[in-house]
Design an enzyme around this catalytic site. Structure first.
Site, PDB file in Angstrom:
ATOM      1  N   ASP A  21      81.393  15.863  75.157  1.00  0.00           N
ATOM      2  CA  ASP A  21      81.969  16.787  74.181  1.00  0.00           C
ATOM      3  C   ASP A  21      80.850  17.703  73.672  1.00  0.00           C
ATOM      4  O   ASP A  21      80.165  18.331  74.470  1.00  0.00           O
ATOM      5  CB  ASP A  21      82.662  15.976  73.070  1.00  0.00           C
ATOM      6  CG  ASP A  21      83.396  16.829  72.055  1.00  0.00           C
ATOM      7  OD1 ASP A  21      84.520  17.273  72.354  1.00  0.00           O
ATOM      8  OD2 ASP A  21      82.843  17.056  70.962  1.00  0.00           O
ATOM      9  N   HIS A  27      90.387  12.758  76.698  1.00  0.00           N
ATOM     10  CA  HIS A  27      89.130  13.359  76.260  1.00  0.00           C
ATOM     11  C   HIS A  27      88.033  12.347  75.944  1.00  0.00           C
ATOM     12  O   HIS A  27      86.850  12.684  75.996  1.00  0.00           O
ATOM     13  CB  HIS A  27      89.382  14.234  75.031  1.00  0.00           C
ATOM     14  CG  HIS A  27      88.179  15.004  74.582  1.00  0.00           C
ATOM     15  ND1 HIS A  27      87.602  15.991  75.349  1.00  0.00           N
ATOM     16  CD2 HIS A  27      87.409  14.905  73.465  1.00  0.00           C
ATOM     17  CE1 HIS A  27      86.551  16.486  74.723  1.00  0.00           C
ATOM     18  NE2 HIS A  27      86.407  15.839  73.570  1.00  0.00           N
TER      19      HIS A  27
END
Length: 312
Positions: A100, A292
């Site tokens: 991320d 994610h």
């Protein structure tokens, strides 16, 4: 068991480090809204394989200091922490792994300080070449004011909202099996805009909890202590970071591994394709049925790919 931290004073702030193992250094950089704890499955696996695994709480997070100003979270400040960490550990260079926002940090490090990287692995977030116009303006035009990165620019409402109930925030946000890429692609455009305030407003969320009760409590306790403003301030430097990179060649000239997730709807297949001309020495793996939070969601698979690449 997750290790206890030790602390290093770097550039006037205190950074918490979590380490396991001996051998070549692998530094793991977390994203938003995460912690060094997000690497709890990778630290022991790397240590067992003969590496010195090091995961810091980055500035604004966890047990590290939370500087007060938005400008304290610009990319040069963040990279300064990484260079300072290498110096404090007496390392000329290291392997870096980022997820991320941590992936964005690693990509920027490769552009601005390639001499300090042995090689890099990025999870979920590919290399994004610098856009010709301010990316916040682009996002506002394409996705509107409710898109979370745009919304963070406009007020501190999100900071205060998430701080009102951090446990609920992690309960509804960190989940698996929420929506597949195929299902997401069929949604109308207005349903594709990720609003973290709208996510927080849900009484419950789709999919399955990613975190155990104890793991969720760890995140809750950490963000109850720090609040969310330091972490969100990273996003408030997006335009300043874009200006900072003006004129910097968009070429990552170190060996790179990208581990993507098919059902990470934040990232499109086009983003991954657009990365390839800018990262010539690149290996790509895509995780099926994964969203994610890949290193927490599929730790065994991520560890296998990462270790095979490191030991090759």
């Amino acid at each position: 068991m997750f290790p206890e931290p030790r602390f290093a004073d770097i550039n006037g702030i205190r950074i918490a480090l979590y380490e396991q193992g001996d051998g070549p250094a692998v530094i793991l950089l977390h994203g938003f809204p995460e912690l060094a704890f997000s690497w709890r499955f990778q630290l022991p696996a790397l240590a067992q394989a003969g590496f010195r695994a090091i995961a810091p709480d980055q500035r604004g997070y966890g047990r590290s200091d939370v500087p007060p100003d938005v400008a304290d979270y610009g990319i040069d400040k963040i990279l300064g922490d990484i260079i300072g960490l290498l110096d404090a550990l007496e390392l000329d260079k290291a392997v870096f792994v980022g997820h991320d926002w941590g992936a964005l940090v690693v990509w920027h490090l490769a552009l601005l300080h390639p001499e300090r990287i042995e090689r890099l692995a990025a999870l979920n977030v590919p290399f994004w070449p610098r856009a010709p116009i301010d990316p916040i303006d682009l996002a506002r035009q394409a996705l509107g004011d409710d898109f979370y990165i745009v919304d963070f620019q406009d007020s501190d409402e999100a900071d205060r909202l998430f701080e009102s109930n951090p446990g609920h925030f992690f309960e509804v946000l960190m989940r698996r099996n929420q929506v597949s890429r195929a299902e997401f692609d069929q949604l109308p455009p207005e349903k594709k805009v990720l609003s973290l305030k709208a996510t927080f407003a849900r009484d419950q969320s789709s999919g399955d909890p990613l975190l155990s009760d104890a793991e969720r409590q760890y995140f809750t306790d950490a963000f109850t202590r720090t609040g969310f403003t330091g972490a969100i301030n990273w996003y408030r430097n997006w335009s300043a970071n874009w200006r900072r990179m003006d004129g910097v060649p968009q070429l990552v000239d170190v060996p790179a591994l990208f581990i993507g997730a098919v059902d990470d709807v934040i990232i499109s297949p086009e983003h991954i394709e657009n990365m390839k001309p800018h990262v010539p020495n690149l290996e790509i793996h895509m995780l099926e049925r994964t969203g994610h939070w890949s290193q927490q969601e599929r730790p065994d698979e991520v560890n296998r790919i990462l270790l095979e690449w490191l030991l090759r």
